[in-house]
Design a protein around this motif. Structure first.
Motif, mmCIF file in Angstrom:
data_model
loop_
_atom_site.group_PDB
_atom_site.id
_atom_site.type_symbol
_atom_site.label_atom_id
_atom_site.label_comp_id
_atom_site.label_asym_id
_atom_site.label_seq_id
_atom_site.Cartn_x
_atom_site.Cartn_y
_atom_site.Cartn_z
ATOM 1 N N ALA A 96 0.962 -1.322 0.123
ATOM 2 C CA ALA A 96 0.089 0.068 0.014
ATOM 3 C C ALA A 96 0.737 1.342 0.054
ATOM 4 O O ALA A 96 0.620 2.535 -0.248
ATOM 5 C CB ALA A 96 -0.983 0.136 1.153
ATOM 6 N N ARG A 109 -0.335 2.974 -8.464
ATOM 7 C CA ARG A 109 -1.407 2.571 -7.596
ATOM 8 C C ARG A 109 -2.699 1.975 -8.243
ATOM 9 O O ARG A 109 -3.372 1.326 -7.822
ATOM 10 C CB ARG A 109 -2.053 3.933 -6.733
ATOM 11 C CG ARG A 109 -1.006 4.546 -5.780
ATOM 12 C CD ARG A 109 -1.787 5.698 -5.290
ATOM 13 N NE ARG A 109 -0.868 6.353 -4.317
ATOM 14 C CZ ARG A 109 -1.042 7.410 -3.420
ATOM 15 N NH1 ARG A 109 -2.376 8.024 -3.521
ATOM 16 N NH2 ARG A 109 -0.351 7.894 -2.760
ATOM 17 N N LEU A 113 -4.791 -1.584 -7.597
ATOM 18 C CA LEU A 113 -6.092 -1.757 -7.479
ATOM 19 C C LEU A 113 -6.604 -2.730 -8.869
ATOM 20 O O LEU A 113 -7.383 -3.717 -8.131
ATOM 21 C CB LEU A 113 -6.823 -0.598 -7.724
ATOM 22 C CG LEU A 113 -6.525 0.466 -6.570
ATOM 23 C CD1 LEU A 113 -7.120 2.061 -6.976
ATOM 24 C CD2 LEU A 113 -7.089 0.102 -5.294
ATOM 25 N N VAL A 135 -2.387 -6.296 3.527
ATOM 26 C CA VAL A 135 -1.956 -4.853 3.064
ATOM 27 C C VAL A 135 -0.351 -4.616 3.485
ATOM 28 O O VAL A 135 -0.109 -4.151 4.801
ATOM 29 C CB VAL A 135 -2.989 -3.861 3.608
ATOM 30 C CG1 VAL A 135 -2.423 -2.543 2.930
ATOM 31 C CG2 VAL A 135 -4.526 -4.210 3.314
ATOM 32 N N LEU A 149 -7.872 1.172 -1.211
ATOM 33 C CA LEU A 149 -7.662 -0.100 -1.567
ATOM 34 C C LEU A 149 -8.346 -1.158 -0.714
ATOM 35 O O LEU A 149 -8.879 -2.222 -0.990
ATOM 36 C CB LEU A 149 -5.821 -0.481 -0.839
ATOM 37 C CG LEU A 149 -5.355 -1.743 -1.206
ATOM 38 C CD1 LEU A 149 -5.531 -2.204 -2.601
ATOM 39 C CD2 LEU A 149 -4.049 -1.865 -0.520
#
Length: 315
Positions: A96, A109, A113, A135, A149
């Motif tokens: 993350a 990012r 996802l 995570v 997330l």
């Protein structure tokens, strides 16, 4: 419900210089189950680990086995392999923090996802019933992206979010804030906490996470793991049982478990190791000896008999 996830066979096995044989893995898992731990993470889902299939088969033959889970990278080949093994729960892992996303993976990012959504679909197609999302580096993640997330995972059908303090930078107060904030943002979501011990905070952070509303905390026997290791199973199990009264783990099984893992890992147990060290119920200081003779509760948090140990007074 508050519970513990033992990851000695996955995270603990990553301790430099530690390599468990299949027989040792089976023995350790059975000893962990004897303590009453609810879930055992038996390893990493990869075709390279030839022990996983026979290990899972052996553990499923136990009477009332705990839930058996696997940790898994979001790689299609690994997820498909996990589908062949059919763990009770599969813990997909994605980072993350920007440091891990860009510096380590050279990704974005948006890629994280998208990979999460793709991996959940693939896991369902492989027959995995229960999914968790690990995570990685959640403690250094940008809060808005961490929330995005988690939302993406929940919408995709992930049942548990496992927040990792990957480099052990959290304090108990910061852990409480992190867990409480996620509960506020994601009502009804089941959370777990994976804490590292780089600053000696792993056990305290694990308890703080549970007190703040997390349902699960990761542990390893003797705190084995990368670098300084992780939260210690023996400490959390005893604290939850004797102080919180929220669980009834079999504390008399802690010493045999720790001895087994110490021998298998080649890591001797220090004499002053909490709960299971040979000297933790020994005393020679006059003031303390006087108190112990008057009432052992003056200087002992619980009777040594709870752990099949005994008190020693040196004169």
């Amino acid at each position: 419900m508050l519970g513990l996830i033992d990851t000695t066979l996955r995270e603990g096995a990553q301790t430099p210089g530690v390599l468990f044989t299949l027989a040792q893995k089976i023995a350790i898992a059975r000893a962990v189950a004897a303590v009453g731990i609810e879930e055992i993470e038996v390893g990493t889902a990869t075709p390279l680990d030839e022990d996983l299939a026979p290990l899972l088969t052996a553990l499923r033959e136990m009477n009332s086995p705990p839930r058996l889970s696997l940790w898994c990278r979001c790689r299609p080949a690994d997820i498909i392999h996990a589908g062949r093994l059919q763990p009770d729960i599969l813990s997909l892992s994605l980072p993350a923090s920007e440091l891990h996303i860009r510096a380590r993976l050279d990704k974005s990012r948006a890629w994280v996802l998208a990979r999460l959504e793709e991996s959940v679909v693939l896991a369902r197609e492989a027959g995995i019933v229960r999914l968790s999302l690990g995570v990685e580096d959640a403690s250094r993640a940008e809060p808005e992206f961490l929330a995005e997330l988690i939302d993406t995972a929940v919408v995709s059908g992930v049942e548990r979010i496992r927040l990792a303090d990957t480099v052990g930078i959290l304090t108990p107060g910061a852990t409480t804030t992190l867990i409480a904030r996620q509960h506020q943002l994601h009502s009804g979501v089941e959370f777990a906490f994976h804490g590292h011990n780089d600053f000696g905070m792993a056990t305290a952070n694990g308890i703080s996470a549970l007190e703040a509303g997390a349902q699960w905390a990761d542990v390893t026997v003797l705190g084995l793991g990368e670098r300084a290791g992780c939260a210690r199973l023996e400490e959390l199990a005893a604290l939850l049982t004797l102080v919180h009264g929220s669980k009834a783990y079999r504390l008399d099984q802690l010493a045999p478990l720790c001895t087994l893992v110490a021998q298998a890992s080649g890591r001797p147990i220090p004499a002053n190791h909490p709960l299971v060290g040979q000297a933790v119920f020994s005393c020679e200081t006059g003031l303390h000896v006087h108190g112990l003779l008057a009432d052992p509760a003056t200087y002992e948090p619980f009777p040594p008999e709870y752990l099949n140990s005994r008190r020693t007074i040196l004169l």
